[in-house]
Motif scaffolding. Structure first.
Motif, PDB file in Angstrom:
ATOM      1  N   SER A  76       0.835  -1.217   0.000  1.00 55.05           N
ATOM      2  CA  SER A  76       0.000   0.000   0.000  1.00 55.05           C
ATOM      3  C   SER A  76       0.862   1.257   0.000  1.00 55.05           C
ATOM      4  N   LEU A  77       1.847   1.298   0.880  1.00 52.92           N
ATOM      5  CA  LEU A  77       2.678   2.496   1.018  1.00 52.92           C
ATOM      6  C   LEU A  77       3.600   2.693  -0.182  1.00 52.92           C
ATOM      7  N   SER A  78       3.939   1.614  -0.897  1.00 53.57           N
ATOM      8  CA  SER A  78       4.818   1.722  -2.065  1.00 53.57           C
ATOM      9  C   SER A  78       4.133   2.425  -3.235  1.00 53.57           C
ATOM     10  N   SER A  79       2.844   2.152  -3.411  1.00 50.99           N
ATOM     11  CA  SER A  79       2.131   2.739  -4.557  1.00 50.99           C
ATOM     12  C   SER A  79       1.365   4.006  -4.206  1.00 50.99           C
ATOM     13  N   LEU A  80       1.177   4.263  -2.903  1.00 52.09           N
ATOM     14  CA  LEU A  80       0.373   5.415  -2.465  1.00 52.09           C
ATOM     15  C   LEU A  80       0.861   6.760  -3.017  1.00 52.09           C
ATOM     16  N   PRO A  81       2.175   7.083  -2.974  1.00 50.79           N
ATOM     17  CA  PRO A  81       2.604   8.415  -3.428  1.00 50.79           C
ATOM     18  C   PRO A  81       2.226   8.740  -4.866  1.00 50.79           C
ATOM     19  N   THR A  82       2.469   7.796  -5.794  1.00 46.74           N
ATOM     20  CA  THR A  82       2.171   8.093  -7.201  1.00 46.74           C
ATOM     21  C   THR A  82       0.670   8.121  -7.459  1.00 46.74           C
ATOM     22  N   MET A  83      -0.082   7.268  -6.791  1.00 48.93           N
ATOM     23  CA  MET A  83      -1.541   7.266  -6.978  1.00 48.93           C
ATOM     24  C   MET A  83      -2.135   8.599  -6.529  1.00 48.93           C
ATOM     25  N   LEU A  84      -1.676   9.107  -5.380  1.00 49.35           N
ATOM     26  CA  LEU A  84      -2.179  10.392  -4.885  1.00 49.35           C
ATOM     27  C   LEU A  84      -1.775  11.525  -5.816  1.00 49.35           C
ATOM     28  N   ARG A  85      -0.546  11.499  -6.295  1.00 50.15           N
ATOM     29  CA  ARG A  85      -0.081  12.561  -7.210  1.00 50.15           C
ATOM     30  C   ARG A  85      -0.914  12.603  -8.490  1.00 50.15           C
ATOM     31  N   ILE A  86      -1.243  11.422  -9.005  1.00 56.22           N
ATOM     32  CA  ILE A  86      -1.988  11.367 -10.265  1.00 56.22           C
ATOM     33  C   ILE A  86      -3.438  11.807 -10.074  1.00 56.22           C
ATOM     34  N   PHE A  87      -4.121  11.204  -9.106  1.00 53.03           N
ATOM     35  CA  PHE A  87      -5.569  11.412  -8.990  1.00 53.03           C
ATOM     36  C   PHE A  87      -5.956  12.670  -8.214  1.00 53.03           C
ATOM     37  N   LEU A  88      -5.106  13.110  -7.292  1.00 56.95           N
ATOM     38  CA  LEU A  88      -5.434  14.315  -6.519  1.00 56.95           C
ATOM     39  C   LEU A  88      -4.828  15.575  -7.124  1.00 56.95           C
ATOM     40  N   PHE A  89      -3.599  15.469  -7.655  1.00 58.26           N
ATOM     41  CA  PHE A  89      -2.881  16.666  -8.092  1.00 58.26           C
ATOM     42  C   PHE A  89      -2.577  16.678  -9.590  1.00 58.26           C
ATOM     43  N   ASN A  90      -3.057  15.670 -10.315  1.00 62.02           N
ATOM     44  CA  ASN A  90      -2.848  15.596 -11.759  1.00 62.02           C
ATOM     45  C   ASN A  90      -1.369  15.784 -12.117  1.00 62.02           C
ATOM     46  N   ALA A  91      -0.507  15.068 -11.401  1.00 57.23           N
ATOM     47  CA  ALA A  91       0.942  15.163 -11.612  1.00 57.23           C
ATOM     48  C   ALA A  91       1.486  13.782 -11.944  1.00 57.23           C
ATOM     49  N   PRO A  92       1.460  13.385 -13.219  1.00 61.28           N
ATOM     50  CA  PRO A  92       1.857  12.012 -13.588  1.00 61.28           C
ATOM     51  C   PRO A  92       3.360  11.807 -13.736  1.00 61.28           C
ATOM     52  N   GLU A  93       4.159  12.888 -13.645  1.00 63.02           N
ATOM     53  CA  GLU A  93       5.596  12.741 -13.862  1.00 63.02           C
ATOM     54  C   GLU A  93       6.267  12.042 -12.684  1.00 63.02           C
ATOM     55  N   ILE A  94       7.252  11.205 -13.005  1.00 66.25           N
ATOM     56  CA  ILE A  94       8.080  10.560 -11.976  1.00 66.25           C
ATOM     57  C   ILE A  94       9.490  10.427 -12.531  1.00 66.25           C
ATOM     58  N   SER A  95      10.487  10.787 -11.743  1.00 62.02           N
ATOM     59  CA  SER A  95      11.875  10.689 -12.203  1.00 62.02           C
ATOM     60  C   SER A  95      12.255   9.221 -12.374  1.00 62.02           C
ATOM     61  N   ALA A  96      13.250   8.983 -13.203  1.00 65.06           N
ATOM     62  CA  ALA A  96      13.670   7.604 -13.487  1.00 65.06           C
ATOM     63  C   ALA A  96      14.116   6.895 -12.211  1.00 65.06           C
ATOM     64  N   ASN A  97      14.921   7.559 -11.389  1.00 67.48           N
ATOM     65  CA  ASN A  97      15.422   6.925 -10.170  1.00 67.48           C
ATOM     66  C   ASN A  97      14.287   6.620  -9.192  1.00 67.48           C
ATOM     67  N   ALA A  98      13.327   7.535  -9.061  1.00 70.07           N
ATOM     68  CA  ALA A  98      12.174   7.296  -8.188  1.00 70.07           C
ATOM     69  C   ALA A  98      11.346   6.129  -8.711  1.00 70.07           C
ATOM     70  N   CYS A  99      11.233   6.033 -10.020  1.00 73.30           N
ATOM     71  CA  CYS A  99      10.481   4.937 -10.643  1.00 73.30           C
ATOM     72  C   CYS A  99      11.149   3.599 -10.371  1.00 73.30           C
ATOM     73  N   PHE A 100      12.474   3.550 -10.519  1.00 74.99           N
ATOM     74  CA  PHE A 100      13.204   2.305 -10.267  1.00 74.99           C
ATOM     75  C   PHE A 100      13.081   1.897  -8.798  1.00 74.99           C
ATOM     76  N   ALA A 101      13.132   2.894  -7.905  1.00 76.41           N
ATOM     77  CA  ALA A 101      12.988   2.605  -6.473  1.00 76.41           C
ATOM     78  C   ALA A 101      11.597   2.072  -6.167  1.00 76.41           C
ATOM     79  N   GLN A 102      10.578   2.688  -6.778  1.00 75.77           N
ATOM     80  CA  GLN A 102       9.208   2.242  -6.515  1.00 75.77           C
ATOM     81  C   GLN A 102       8.981   0.817  -6.997  1.00 75.77           C
ATOM     82  N   GLU A 103       9.473   0.497  -8.190  1.00 79.29           N
ATOM     83  CA  GLU A 103       9.242  -0.857  -8.695  1.00 79.29           C
ATOM     84  C   GLU A 103      10.009  -1.888  -7.850  1.00 79.29           C
ATOM     85  N   PHE A 104      11.150  -1.496  -7.268  1.00 78.00           N
ATOM     86  CA  PHE A 104      11.875  -2.398  -6.376  1.00 78.00           C
ATOM     87  C   PHE A 104      11.016  -2.742  -5.152  1.00 78.00           C
ATOM     88  N   PHE A 105      10.422  -1.727  -4.528  1.00 75.19           N
ATOM     89  CA  PHE A 105       9.609  -1.972  -3.337  1.00 75.19           C
ATOM     90  C   PHE A 105       8.319  -2.718  -3.672  1.00 75.19           C
TER      91      PHE A 105
END
Length: 318
Positions: A76-105
């Motif tokens: 839940s906590l691994s996917s929560l930040p990007t889900m909130l950014r997309i649906f609440l703040f319409n901010a779909p961008e994610i840096s490559a390093n943050a993306c790699f870290a998220q998929e690891f978790f």
């Protein structure tokens, strides 16, 4: 994006996706999604709190349940930040390093949950097949050792993912197909040779399927043991102890299998269906597991009800 030579533009930021075609309704979609996250986090924290504070629940079965709750919290906590950014703040961008870290978790906690479900299936087999030696075989120390070994195994399994993805080159395409980063989704954007990622990704998927097959073997052995019990009442009682775990297995593996099929054969499937199935994978198991175990496990249900009644009495005294 950064220009590294005249032949291509290197991608340093990826774009996640919300609900394709329903972007205008993202703020409304955020309400049920945030509610599901809140219930999942509260539910799993409640399970952990009840097991920690109730000494009568300090048994192998409940220790393994607490491991399941921890892996659900991690998902839940691994996917929560990007889900909130997309649906609440319409901010779909994610840096490559943050993306790699998220998929690891995400992949790490998915592998851990698969391992925990496998451990729990063997726990149920041992409890039914050899109840007299159950407590002597699964001591607290042995349970802790099993938990450490499988946690270490899950970390080692997914540890290469961010490094192999980072070694790839990304150019031209930056649009991902989910609301969070997945290994198989990111590697498709590569414009360099990704054969190592494909092979290792397949190996990771095989490991999950091996867990699933071993769980199936455990239940075949459980069924064989139960059929050897003379009393029908005792047969039903033994099977009833497995219901919660069977529900957890179905809730966890069914979305994974469906998403794998869509990724492999569903090139013409609607992007909305693809996103919905991916979101179900991370939202539903952490949401449903605490509910299933509270409803089907009397010891958990009674303790939760007792804590709630205790709180109501305290508030009324105030």
């Amino acid at each position: 994006m950064s220009i590294t030579n005249t032949s291509y533009i290197e991608i340093t930021t990826f774009l996640l996706v919300g609900m394709p075609g329903l972007e205008y309704a993202h703020i409304w979609i955020a309400i049920p999604i945030c509610s599901m996250y809140l219930i999942a986090i509260l539910g799993n924290c409640t399970i952990l709190f009840i097991i920690k504070t109730e000494s009568s629940l300090h048994e192998p079965m409940y220790y393994f349940l607490s491991m399941l709750s921890l892996s659900d919290l991690g998902l839940s906590l691994s996917s929560l930040p990007t889900m909130l950014r997309i649906f609440l703040f319409n901010a779909p961008e994610i840096s490559a390093n943050a993306c790699f870290a998220q998929e690891f978790f995400i992949h790490g906690f998915t592998a851990l949950e698969s391992s925990v479900l496998l451990i729990m299936s063997f726990d149920r087999f041992l409890a039914i097949h050899n109840p007299l030696r159950y407590s002597s075989i699964l001591t607290s120390i042995r349970v802790a050792q099993i938990g450490m070994v499988f946690s270490f195994k899950s970390i080692l399994l997914v540890l290469p993912f961010p490094f192999t993805l980072r070694s790839l080159r990304y150019c031209k395409k930056s649009q991902l197909s989910h609301s969070y980063c997945l290994h198989q989704d990111v590697m498709k954007l590569s414009c360099s040779d990704n054969r190592i990622d494909v092979i290792y990704g397949f190996f990771g998927a095989v490991c999950l399927m091996v867990d699933f097959m071993l769980i199936a073997v455990s239940y075949i052995l459980i069924l064989k043991t139960v059929l050897g019990i003379a009393s029908r009442k005792e047969q039903l009682k033994a099977l009833n102890t497995c219901v919660s775990h069977i529900c957890a297995v179905v809730i966890f593996y069914l979305p994974i299998i469906n998403l794998a099929i869509v990724h492999r054969f569903g090139q013409h499937v609607s992007p909305l269906i693809n996103v919905l199935m991916a979101n179900v994978l991370l939202l539903v198991p952490p949401l449903m597991n605490p509910i299933v175990y509270c409803v089907k496990t009397r010891q958990i249900r009674v303790r939760v009800a007792a804590k709630l009644c205790q709180k109501q009495i305290y508030n009324s005294d105030m």
